[in-house]
Design a protein around this motif. Structure first.
Motif, PDB file in Angstrom:
ATOM      1  N   LEU A  99       0.865  -1.189   0.000  1.00 46.07           N
ATOM      2  CA  LEU A  99       0.000   0.000   0.000  1.00 46.07           C
ATOM      3  C   LEU A  99       0.895   1.230   0.000  1.00 46.07           C
ATOM      4  O   LEU A  99       2.016   1.186   0.519  1.00 46.07           O
ATOM      5  CB  LEU A  99      -0.860   0.053   1.272  1.00 46.07           C
ATOM      6  CG  LEU A  99      -1.791  -1.101   1.625  1.00 46.07           C
ATOM      7  CD1 LEU A  99      -2.494  -0.804   2.944  1.00 46.07           C
ATOM      8  CD2 LEU A  99      -2.827  -1.314   0.540  1.00 46.07           C
ATOM      9  N   ALA A 100       0.399   2.319  -0.524  1.00 47.15           N
ATOM     10  CA  ALA A 100       1.180   3.568  -0.539  1.00 47.15           C
ATOM     11  C   ALA A 100       1.330   4.112   0.877  1.00 47.15           C
ATOM     12  O   ALA A 100       0.375   4.103   1.659  1.00 47.15           O
ATOM     13  CB  ALA A 100       0.495   4.598  -1.416  1.00 47.15           C
ATOM     14  N   GLU A 112      -1.865   7.978   1.155  1.00 48.18           N
ATOM     15  CA  GLU A 112      -1.507   6.850   2.034  1.00 48.18           C
ATOM     16  C   GLU A 112      -2.682   5.872   2.117  1.00 48.18           C
ATOM     17  O   GLU A 112      -3.827   6.294   2.273  1.00 48.18           O
ATOM     18  CB  GLU A 112      -1.148   7.353   3.438  1.00 48.18           C
ATOM     19  CG  GLU A 112       0.296   7.762   3.536  1.00 48.18           C
ATOM     20  CD  GLU A 112       0.884   7.573   4.936  1.00 48.18           C
ATOM     21  OE1 GLU A 112       2.093   7.334   5.021  1.00 48.18           O
ATOM     22  OE2 GLU A 112       0.140   7.667   5.923  1.00 48.18           O
ATOM     23  N   GLY A 113      -2.362   4.602   2.018  1.00 53.23           N
ATOM     24  CA  GLY A 113      -3.399   3.575   2.142  1.00 53.23           C
ATOM     25  C   GLY A 113      -3.929   3.099   0.796  1.00 53.23           C
ATOM     26  O   GLY A 113      -4.673   2.125   0.736  1.00 53.23           O
ATOM     27  N   THR A 114      -3.547   3.784  -0.297  1.00 50.10           N
ATOM     28  CA  THR A 114      -3.961   3.326  -1.628  1.00 50.10           C
ATOM     29  C   THR A 114      -3.281   1.988  -1.917  1.00 50.10           C
ATOM     30  O   THR A 114      -2.070   1.863  -1.737  1.00 50.10           O
ATOM     31  CB  THR A 114      -3.531   4.353  -2.707  1.00 50.10           C
ATOM     32  OG1 THR A 114      -4.016   5.635  -2.335  1.00 50.10           O
ATOM     33  CG2 THR A 114      -4.042   3.958  -4.095  1.00 50.10           C
ATOM     34  N   SER A 115      -4.072   0.991  -2.354  1.00 50.65           N
ATOM     35  CA  SER A 115      -3.436  -0.313  -2.609  1.00 50.65           C
ATOM     36  C   SER A 115      -2.997  -0.405  -4.064  1.00 50.65           C
ATOM     37  O   SER A 115      -3.539   0.278  -4.944  1.00 50.65           O
ATOM     38  CB  SER A 115      -4.363  -1.458  -2.231  1.00 50.65           C
ATOM     39  OG  SER A 115      -5.532  -1.375  -2.996  1.00 50.65           O
ATOM     40  N   ASP A 178       4.250  -1.957   4.196  1.00 48.91           N
ATOM     41  CA  ASP A 178       5.544  -2.022   3.501  1.00 48.91           C
ATOM     42  C   ASP A 178       6.624  -2.454   4.482  1.00 48.91           C
ATOM     43  O   ASP A 178       6.376  -2.535   5.685  1.00 48.91           O
ATOM     44  CB  ASP A 178       5.899  -0.672   2.833  1.00 48.91           C
ATOM     45  CG  ASP A 178       5.950   0.489   3.814  1.00 48.91           C
ATOM     46  OD1 ASP A 178       6.251   0.263   5.011  1.00 48.91           O
ATOM     47  OD2 ASP A 178       5.674   1.624   3.407  1.00 48.91           O
ATOM     48  N   PHE A 179       7.804  -2.766   3.965  1.00 50.97           N
ATOM     49  CA  PHE A 179       8.918  -3.157   4.843  1.00 50.97           C
ATOM     50  C   PHE A 179      10.233  -3.074   4.094  1.00 50.97           C
ATOM     51  O   PHE A 179      10.263  -3.021   2.869  1.00 50.97           O
ATOM     52  CB  PHE A 179       8.713  -4.576   5.410  1.00 50.97           C
ATOM     53  CG  PHE A 179       8.579  -5.652   4.365  1.00 50.97           C
ATOM     54  CD1 PHE A 179       7.351  -5.922   3.787  1.00 50.97           C
ATOM     55  CD2 PHE A 179       9.678  -6.394   3.956  1.00 50.97           C
ATOM     56  CE1 PHE A 179       7.218  -6.914   2.826  1.00 50.97           C
ATOM     57  CE2 PHE A 179       9.558  -7.394   2.991  1.00 50.97           C
ATOM     58  CZ  PHE A 179       8.322  -7.650   2.421  1.00 50.97           C
ATOM     59  N   LYS A 180      11.303  -3.078   4.894  1.00 54.10           N
ATOM     60  CA  LYS A 180      12.659  -3.002   4.355  1.00 54.10           C
ATOM     61  C   LYS A 180      13.445  -4.245   4.744  1.00 54.10           C
ATOM     62  O   LYS A 180      13.366  -4.697   5.896  1.00 54.10           O
ATOM     63  CB  LYS A 180      13.338  -1.754   4.943  1.00 54.10           C
ATOM     64  CG  LYS A 180      14.733  -1.478   4.469  1.00 54.10           C
ATOM     65  CD  LYS A 180      15.841  -2.058   5.340  1.00 54.10           C
ATOM     66  CE  LYS A 180      15.868  -1.566   6.749  1.00 54.10           C
ATOM     67  NZ  LYS A 180      17.000  -2.147   7.534  1.00 54.10           N
ATOM     68  N   LEU A 181      14.163  -4.818   3.803  1.00 57.30           N
ATOM     69  CA  LEU A 181      15.011  -5.980   4.109  1.00 57.30           C
ATOM     70  C   LEU A 181      16.459  -5.674   3.768  1.00 57.30           C
ATOM     71  O   LEU A 181      16.741  -4.834   2.916  1.00 57.30           O
ATOM     72  CB  LEU A 181      14.566  -7.197   3.288  1.00 57.30           C
ATOM     73  CG  LEU A 181      13.138  -7.711   3.483  1.00 57.30           C
ATOM     74  CD1 LEU A 181      12.862  -8.864   2.513  1.00 57.30           C
ATOM     75  CD2 LEU A 181      12.889  -8.163   4.923  1.00 57.30           C
TER      76      LEU A 181
END
Ligand code: ADP
Ligand code: UDP
Length: 238
Positions: A99-100, A112-115, A178-181
């Motif tokens: 999602l944004a 924010e929250g737009t998929s 979202d996430f970071k790896l």
């Protein structure tokens, strides 16, 4: 493992301390309560963040292991400490978005929250001096941060991680925004490392859309400690 000894400190970052051990292949990680945002411009402490992030990260790495996604996690040894396999870190942050939110919302003016119709993968150059700029595969190539093969592998693992985490978190009433790896090389293979926690992911409550992550600290929303504890309780505690 029983006789593993913590030796000298190799590195102290913003969120963790890394120590050598008497086993060449293993590192001793200690999670701290220090919190930073906006590349260190905002500093603070989140009480017991180190404990929650250590427990949450260990739990999620174990979940990935069970789902055949190999990673650096070996064992949690205390509330704040875990043992991991030593990686040669690739200085590229891999971000996956469902999602944004955050910087993408700003950059592309998407609410924010737009998929999205499919996950969006982004890369950032892990460089404090440059404030982790967004880069593409050509930049990664000219800077020699990783080979094309390594980028392909990181992207493929990151998308698998997304599928496993998204499904699992859904059952806990959490939306994975979202996430970071971070990845590194281990015995010639690209392996997932670092941490997976409310510091590095955006988690929203599925019903209320309440933010249960570091955005509460970044945006001064209050209830920071309670949010980390809530994620811990939903994932590990029950
Ligand atoms: P930062 O360096 O961004 O301030 P941290 O405080 O989380 O971040 O520090 C942890 C450091 O350890 C990071 O630089 C990360 O790339 C590195 N790291 C994470 N996992 C491993 C691993 N398995 N082997 C070697 N280094 C690792
Ligand atoms: N993220 C992170 N470390 C970074 C940058 C981003 O863990 O150095 C995570 C962040 O928590 C979010 C995702 O990556 O889950 C996307 O972050 P974004 O680019 O929106 O960053 P922002 O500028 O909003 O922190």
């Amino acid at each position: 493992m029983e006789n593993l000894k913590k030796l000298e400190k190799l590195y102290e970052g913003k969120a963790k301390k890394i120590y050598k051990t008497n086993d060449e292949d293993l590192l001793w990680v200690e999670y701290k309560d220090d919190a930073t945002a906006f590349n260190g411009l905002k500093k603070g402490t989140i009480v017991n963040k180190g404990v929650f992030n250590n427990l949450i990260s260990a739990h999620l790495f174990e979940l990935l292991n069970k789902n055949s996604i190999e990673n650096h996690f070996v064992k949690r040894i205390s509330d704040r400490e875990q043992i991991v396999k030593k990686l040669d870190i690739i200085p590229v942050e891999v971000i996956v978005r469902n999602l944004a939110a955050g910087s993408l919302s700003k950059r592309l003016n998407i609410e924010e929250g737009t998929s999205f119709k499919h996950p969006v993968v982004e890369y950032c150059y892990k460089s404090d001096e440059l404030s982790d700029p967004l880069i593409n595969e050509d930049h990664i190539s000219i800077l020699e941060l990783a080979t094309g093969e390594q980028v392909k592998e990181m992207r493929s693992i990151a998308l698998k991680v997304n599928e496993v985490l998204k499904k699992y978190l859904e059952k806990k009433n959490i939306i994975l925004v979202d996430f970071k790896l971070e990845f590194g090389m281990h015995k010639g293979k690209v392996m997932l490392g670092d941490e997976i926690s409310p510091d590095t992911c955006r988690f929203w409550d599925a019903e209320t859309k309440k933010k249960l992550d570091k955005d509460r600290f970044r945006r001064d929303l209050g209830g920071v400690e309670a949010a980390y504890e809530e994620v811990y309780k939903r994932l590990v505690g029950s």
